[in-house]
Design an enzyme around this catalytic site. Sequence first.
Site, short mmCIF file in Angstrom:
data_model
loop_
_atom_site.label_atom_id
_atom_site.label_comp_id
_atom_site.label_asym_id
_atom_site.label_seq_id
_atom_site.Cartn_x
_atom_site.Cartn_y
_atom_site.Cartn_z
CD GLU A 1 -1.89 -2.35 1.26
OE1 GLU A 1 -0.74 -2.70 1.62
OE2 GLU A 1 -2.80 -3.17 1.06
CG HIS B 1 -11.77 -6.97 6.49
ND1 HIS B 1 -10.97 -7.56 7.44
CD2 HIS B 1 -11.22 -7.31 5.29
CE1 HIS B 1 -10.00 -8.24 6.84
NE2 HIS B 1 -10.12 -8.10 5.55
CG PHE C 1 -11.30 -4.37 3.05
CD1 PHE C 1 -12.61 -4.43 3.49
CD2 PHE C 1 -10.79 -5.43 2.32
CE1 PHE C 1 -13.40 -5.54 3.22
CE2 PHE C 1 -11.58 -6.55 2.04
CZ PHE C 1 -12.89 -6.61 2.49
CB ALA C 2 -11.38 2.15 4.18
CG ASP C 3 -10.64 -1.61 7.52
OD1 ASP C 3 -11.33 -1.45 6.49
OD2 ASP C 3 -11.12 -1.82 8.63
#
Lengths: 321, 321, 344, 344
Positions: A58, A125, A81-83
């Site tokens: 990321e 998540h 996922f935003a996480d």
Amino acid sequence: MSITYLEAIRAAQGKALADDPRVFIYGQDVGAFGGAFKATKNLSQEFPGRVLDAPISEDAIVGAAIGAAVAGMRPIVEMQFADFSTIGFNQIVNHAGAYHWRTNVPCPITIRLPGGGTSGGGPFHSQSLEAIYAHFPGVVVMTPATVEDAYSMLLDAVAIDDPVIFFEHKFLYYHLKAEKLPTEAMPTGKARIARPGRDMTIVAYSAMVHEALAAAEELAAERVEIEVVDLRTVKPLDTDTIMASVARTGRLLCVGEAWPYGGVTAEVLARVATEGFDLLDAPPQRLNAKDTPVPYHPTLWAAHRPTARSIAVAARNLLRL
Amino acid sequence: MSITYLEAIRAAQGKALADDPRVFIYGQDVGAFGGAFKATKNLSQEFPGRVLDAPISEDAIVGAAIGAAVAGMRPIVEMQFADFSTIGFNQIVNHAGAYHWRTNVPCPITIRLPGGGTSGGGPFHSQSLEAIYAHFPGVVVMTPATVEDAYSMLLDAVAIDDPVIFFEHKFLYYHLKAEKLPTEAMPTGKARIARPGRDMTIVAYSAMVHEALAAAEELAAERVEIEVVDLRTVKPLDTDTIMASVARTGRLLCVGEAWPYGGVTAEVLARVATEGFDLLDAPPQRLNAKDTPVPYHPTLWAAHRPTARSIAVAARNLLRL
Amino acid sequence: MVQSVVERSVPVEDAPLRAEYIKAFRGMLLARVLDDKFASLYRGGKIHGGVYLGRGQEALSVSVGLALRPGDVFAPLIRDGAGRLAFGESILDAVRTYLGSVLGPMRARDGNVHRGRPLTGLLPMLSHLGAMVPVVNGVLLGHRFKGIRETVGATCLGEGGTSTGAFHEALNQAAVEQLPLVLVIANNQYAYSTPSSRQFACHSLVDKAIGYGVRGHSLEGNDLEACLTVVGDAVARARRGEGPQLVVARLLRLCGHGEHDDASYIDPALKSAPFARDCLRLAEERVLAAGWMSPREVELWRAECVQKVEEAVAQVQREPGPDPYAEDWCALASRHLSEGYHGA
Amino acid sequence: MVQSVVERSVPVEDAPLRAEYIKAFRGMLLARVLDDKFASLYRGGKIHGGVYLGRGQEALSVSVGLALRPGDVFAPLIRDGAGRLAFGESILDAVRTYLGSVLGPMRARDGNVHRGRPLTGLLPMLSHLGAMVPVVNGVLLGHRFKGIRETVGATCLGEGGTSTGAFHEALNQAAVEQLPLVLVIANNQYAYSTPSSRQFACHSLVDKAIGYGVRGHSLEGNDLEACLTVVGDAVARARRGEGPQLVVARLLRLCGHGEHDDASYIDPALKSAPFARDCLRLAEERVLAAGWMSPREVELWRAECVQKVEEAVAQVQREPGPDPYAEDWCALASRHLSEGYHGA
Ligand SMILES: Cc1ncc(C[n+]2csc(CCOP(=O)(O)OP(=O)(O)O)c2C)c(N)n1
Ligand SMILES: Cc1ncc(C[n+]2csc(CCOP(=O)(O)OP(=O)(O)O)c2C)c(N)n1
Ligand SMILES: [Mg+2]
Ligand SMILES: [Mg+2]
């Protein structure tokens, strides 16, 4: 024909790729597979070479998007996922966010973050991280609540010359449907009156708009008319629309799916308290997720986040104040 | 004899190491060198093998601290600058923060973050990141403003069974002095009335406490008595003490060196607006850093952050409301 | 994976690299003079914040700058004064940034080594080590998308920077995408005070190359000829499409981490190692011994450097600092989206 | 750096590892039966959220669990059902976590593969790949501080996980500290849908070992004997103080990424590769061929596994789910420091 929130996101990306050769998509499994949620389905086939599968990196994904933007491209990054954006956090908030201010060169990247809770998602998540991004200067933070906004705001995001953090809500992906895609849209930065009313203002965004609307519907049966404001973009925050609504209703409840401390709801309350104090007939209120990680189990999860029911309860309490 | 804020931090770590064999220190250059700011000076010599130099790996540093804590140790992590904690962000907020809630096993780590601005520090050696940590569940966030608190709160931090994010302000390191170290202290989570007054409450924390006190001093000459509340710990937030002060004064100005959106000041205003609405004689106000990266140049920097002068101006305006 | 290892080069009587060597030496000397000036401005209290010098690393750094050409991208780090100048950064840009002139590229908003001009390919560094590597990758990806061919992206890191996750993710990313990235590691034995033994456990950092599937090069970083040859080779290979190149140089930092630091932690034994000798002195000896420059030419050039630097400093000292009242505090490029809300 | 490479093992008539092999085979079978049950519960809509299986990876995973002993620490990943059972996790813990029983170790707060019991050495994973590696390091550091000797820490990652900065920082950290870390990489050719060619560019991931200064081991992950031998050797070396060990196994995931995924992206050519054969079937053939178990014994054990699993599921299905009204929503261990403030 009907189109879902998820399909709108796919369609917007397709249009962006078709209209602008500077656009490309980068993220894990976004290529032939079409993404974990299928938000890029068929796009790599339709636009060969412009939808790139990334390694599980990321930090490097966002870093590369920044470099490409500086080189004149318009990257769209998908995080699975935003996480997981917490891994790209440094590049997002420090590098992209500060780029224009430091260098006078714009950094137009769009980071799509599938966020928010779903049943069984669990602590990592399900997160709603809009507030931590909005805390930093130099970024625009979008939280579309409708199919139409998912589409037009994503197109806006790509067009904007700044880093845009685009929170799409996983809970809305399949459930939310519209008849067709919009051809015109409200400008970015403007909130929307999702339902007019005169007794109280509920400010919400993303999935909470629908919980708020359901609560408003419930209270309508009790002859209470609730105005629901959909923020659309949480940064910049459309303080004018909020203030105008509170001026009409005198009462404010702000609802967010994120944790309370320093959340968007805290920011809204702080601004209204500071600038709209005299408009208020009662203390402004907020409703948030509980201050714990997001629970896995559906019954815990339903109690952890605000729902139409808990919003209706809070609204009734506020009416009594 | 006099002792600085920085020496107090060193002394607290020395005492923690001496008193508790579970304590160790881990961070870049903390060993023989004594740390970039000398906060661990001589500790590796005094406590051989218990002060470890780490590679430039913030993520792994925090991760290892979590593991050691689970194995029964009490690690103190030093980040070279608070700004670099964005690299260890995931381990801090997601792993450490959620540990106890998920597993029922405590995760007692202390993360020392030299934060806040100094002249010439620039965008990435000046940040005040308390709000983004406070947004997450499961962490305690400390922001000591005095030499005494730097000492006793750091000892508390090590004793607490949860992850503690300990923001020490670099601007206070050398300038702030006390006669001696305290032998007793206020409990963690309690705010302190740093100066009593009846005309207005200024809530501040960390270095801003001193700017607020200077502003209060300035206004005292104008026969205005300002009460200054030092939050000490921003999470948990001592709402009771704030509310009691506002009950006395009717006016609230909250000052933070961090950015405004979703900052500690927003949280304080939101709580006071919600729970103490009727105590307020005027709209609550806040003063923050400008919503841009922290500038390098001293004159820009001085205009970017709140100072005694800008606080005094804001206070005078608030008194007129 | 093939690895080129160049040991200390044997002086060649009249090497074909003569012109390049002289150019490099002159660049190194200019960088040293500029660094010395920054050090003295720092001691005189004229600089806000830290000062970070490249003393002892000029040979390596200048070689990177010289191997690049317009259209390439370069993300220098804290010890790359020489590389910056060679890549085309002006003395004025450096001085303006250190002294906080609004006329500088960072307009006094950022300072010291955090400077650059992205549109000319010189990327201003983020403080967070390793963070520039993926950004260089991104520029190269952008070039690929735009059909710009044969450009190279170079960036430098200290050996300490190799411990960051950013370094790893980005080098792997470059390898997967087969980008023309040249990643130059200056193993100067210390990361601030931390010796390499507390930083990594491999025999040489060049051993990392095979694990990424990239070509590795190693050399003595105080040997200008080796630097020119090896870095030049790495850049040429990247330009030819051979994918990422990892260059690892051994040297010693001949100054503190910053000018506030007396570097008393440096092991005295290291100081007498061959790789610890000052690259600038070695290069000077070489140009003199080979008769490529006369002592007088060297002195003239030194004097010219001093003059250029003094002139720049004198000019910048007359330039305005920023006016906080003129500042509109808008972080966004899209001004219409700026809230202008600062919580006040 | 020395590297042990074990190619497919040649069956030995009556290997000394017989007892261990049988134990491992039985563990694999139990894990497969449990996984199959989770898959069927998922299809029946009885499980909230995703289901992640270890089908095809049992030989490798069980070997890790078996090589560890009480006092060691194990941080399994999503495909380590077999390793978990072998390390001592109960079937009940697994079922309770998947079905959201409050009696499970995560008390319905976390689910599926996010389970463990830190105080018994079984660390519950964070979703973020790579994040467990430094945490295992930390436990081992803790042991060192406490004078606990000869414990080992093992953790598993997919090949995709090697692209994370977390993996890199932590493996380097373990090497610098010379920790007894055994890092097992299951290169199952895909990370979700992403093939290895988009994940890394080195020849084999074991080539990374030398760049960290750790010992590398590689093997075919569907060969139980090789797994037992190589993983056993790696764990023994770590235990003897030889520092971190990197084990890289080649295999194929014989299921979707999760049970929602039909894995249609898997290259059919790969499916017929020798390393793609089902490790469980190979092990069964081996125990039968060697006469270590009779077909009836195998069937009896399979039936016993089914019964254990069915019993556990039946029991857990009668257990209560969480009561949100009884939940006090306190994330801190220090309850007195909890604000109890939820913004409502
Ligand atoms: C991610 C990160 N952590 C910590 C720092 C603080 N820091 C600045 S320079 C430095 C040492 C760098 O050492 P090295 O990479 O070897 O480069 P050198 O200074 O030796 O040229 C450190 C720790 C940083 N800039 N970034
Ligand atoms: C940091 C991070 N990014 C993304 C994900 C989402 N994700 C979960 S599993 C997975 C694929 C993992 O592949 P690999 O490591 O090869 O393990 P495998 O599933 O093949 O066993 C991804 C991308 C994640 N969990 N963590
Ligand atoms: Mg170094
Ligand atoms: Mg895989």
